[in-house]
Structures are given as C-alpha cells and as structure tokens.
Design a protein around this motif. Sequence first.
Motif, PDB file in Angstrom:
ATOM      1  N   THR A 117      -2.700   2.966   5.011  1.00  0.00           N
ATOM      2  CA  THR A 117      -2.375   4.289   4.806  1.00  0.00           C
ATOM      3  C   THR A 117      -3.160   5.140   6.089  1.00  0.00           C
ATOM      4  OG1 THR A 117      -2.117   3.855   2.448  1.00  0.00           O
ATOM      5  CG2 THR A 117      -2.668   6.244   3.392  1.00  0.00           C
ATOM      6  N   TRP A 131     -11.205  -3.014   0.641  1.00  0.00           N
ATOM      7  CA  TRP A 131     -10.650  -1.797   1.273  1.00  0.00           C
ATOM      8  C   TRP A 131     -11.442  -1.621   2.521  1.00  0.00           C
ATOM      9  CZ3 TRP A 131      -6.691   1.211   0.090  1.00  0.00           C
ATOM     10  CH2 TRP A 131      -6.224   1.083  -1.043  1.00  0.00           C
ATOM     11  N   GLN A 171       0.975  -1.066   0.188  1.00  0.00           N
ATOM     12  CA  GLN A 171      -0.051  -0.024   0.111  1.00  0.00           C
ATOM     13  C   GLN A 171       0.949   1.216   0.171  1.00  0.00           C
ATOM     14  OE1 GLN A 171      -3.100  -1.392   3.386  1.00  0.00           O
ATOM     15  NE2 GLN A 171      -3.707   0.471   2.358  1.00  0.00           N
ATOM     16  N   GLY A 209      -2.478  -5.263   3.987  1.00  0.00           N
ATOM     17  CA  GLY A 209      -1.471  -4.397   3.889  1.00  0.00           C
ATOM     18  C   GLY A 209      -1.152  -3.499   5.069  1.00  0.00           C
ATOM     19  N   CYS A 259      -5.961  -2.002   2.984  1.00  0.00           N
ATOM     20  CA  CYS A 259      -5.997  -3.093   1.752  1.00  0.00           C
ATOM     21  C   CYS A 259      -6.014  -4.507   2.192  1.00  0.00           C
ATOM     22  CB  CYS A 259      -5.490  -2.555   0.631  1.00  0.00           C
ATOM     23  SG  CYS A 259      -5.718  -3.708  -0.777  1.00  0.00           S
ATOM     24  N   PHE A 273      -5.346   6.673  -2.463  1.00  0.00           N
ATOM     25  CA  PHE A 273      -4.609   5.630  -1.935  1.00  0.00           C
ATOM     26  C   PHE A 273      -4.594   4.421  -3.021  1.00  0.00           C
ATOM     27  CE2 PHE A 273      -5.119   7.811   1.640  1.00  0.00           C
ATOM     28  CZ  PHE A 273      -6.715   7.990   2.184  1.00  0.00           C
ATOM     29  N   TRP A 274      -3.225   3.886  -2.981  1.00  0.00           N
ATOM     30  CA  TRP A 274      -3.070   2.556  -4.130  1.00  0.00           C
ATOM     31  C   TRP A 274      -2.785   1.089  -3.188  1.00  0.00           C
ATOM     32  CZ3 TRP A 274       1.634   0.197  -4.669  1.00  0.00           C
ATOM     33  CH2 TRP A 274       1.629  -0.762  -5.584  1.00  0.00           C
ATOM     34  N   CYS A 275      -3.133   0.513  -3.797  1.00  0.00           N
ATOM     35  CA  CYS A 275      -2.967  -1.074  -3.428  1.00  0.00           C
ATOM     36  C   CYS A 275      -2.676  -1.899  -4.373  1.00  0.00           C
ATOM     37  CB  CYS A 275      -4.328  -1.436  -2.687  1.00  0.00           C
ATOM     38  SG  CYS A 275      -4.186  -3.213  -2.090  1.00  0.00           S
TER      39      CYS A 275
END
Lengths: 111, 112
Positions: free
Chosen positions: A106, A34, A6, A103, A92, A21-23
Amino acid sequence: EAGVAQSPRYKIIEKRQSVAFWCNPISGHATLYWYQQILGQGPKLLIQFQNNGVVDDSQLPKDRFSAERLKGVDSTLKIQPAKLEDSAVYLCASSSTRYQYFGAGTRLSVL
Amino acid sequence: TQLLEQSPQFLSIQEGENLTVYCNSSSVFSSLQWYRQEPGEGPVLLVTVVTGGEVKKLKRLTFQFGDARKDSSLHITAAQPGDTGLYLCAGAITSGTYKYIFGTGTRLKVLA
C-alpha cells in the motif's frame, strides 16, 4: 495458490489523520510481517506475528502505529495520527518456512 | 543493530555488460536471500543461499554466499533491459521463527 492480498493499493491523507491497511496472507502461513519501505530503500520490519501473537515489534513506533492479527489470519496496521515522514510503501509478507511472500503493498502519501 | 550494506546504490549500464552487486554485514546470518522488486510491486524472491561459500546459478545470475555467512554477491552476465529493477538482499535470523534484515538496495537500470 492465491498470493498475499493487500488493500488499499494507494492512500492519500493529510497529516494528523488516521489510516488503516489490511493484509490477507497466503492460506496456512503462520508468520506474517509488516514492513515499511521508504522510496528507493530496503524494507524495514515493523512487526512480526506468529499466528496471532507478536514475535517482534521492536521497530514499531508504538505511540502512533498499532497492528493486530485477530484469529491468526488477516491483519491490520493502523497509523494514528499520521506524520509526513510516514509516507512510504507498507508491505505485508507471509511465510510458513524460510521463504516469505510479499503482497504488492500500500503506497501511503501524507500531505 | 544488524545492518546490511549494498553497493553500489545505483547502477546504469548498457545491455550486454556484466555487473556485480555486493551485500555486506558484520553480522552472521543463517541464510541470505536475494529479491528483485519492480515499481508498484512487492519484492520477489530470486534465490536463498544457506551454506557458507555456496554458489547458486539462475540462468545469467550467479549468487555467492561468503564463507563466514556475513556477505554475499550477485553477478549478472550479459545484462538485459528486463533485468532492470531494485535488487535487495535480506539476511535471515532464526530464533524459533525467521526474521529478515533487508539491505539498503541497489537500483539497476539496463539500457537497450
């Protein structure tokens, strides 16, 4: 095997700003989740994907939150505009069976 | 809305003491998982219980799934400072895929 990645790990924004946000899930995991975790509480499911389709988004505040999982691999979660109450850790997780792997999350602070 | 209530919410004990954490719901789950989460990290799976009445042991940790698959307990024997963390239960609902409802969490602190 690599875990769920993440980014970013931390984000500080002002209210009414946007954030994403990225996963990157574990390779081969079809299901991606999420969660929003308010400090000291259990995670709350925001959205669940099966490949690139949405399975459950009943608790996603759709007026400000959106998520996508293009090509059934990576996923992004966006908040626009952010509110103070969105301050939380966004987790995530991915799974291929009944076991989900998380993960590190964040941590979002909205000022 | 399915809810999983955990008790106690907070627990501070001395090293060597025993403790039990409870996870209760009015809903039936196909399985139940217990996680431990440390600050700045995601939850890490400890165990999954599937059958009503099932008991699983993981070193000093004993997990039990209620006969009706609505509740569970986690018992720690001779707690150590390394057991400190946030303990979460999560009930699984299966309808094609797995969906998890997380409990409210129990924050444990073990003092040396």
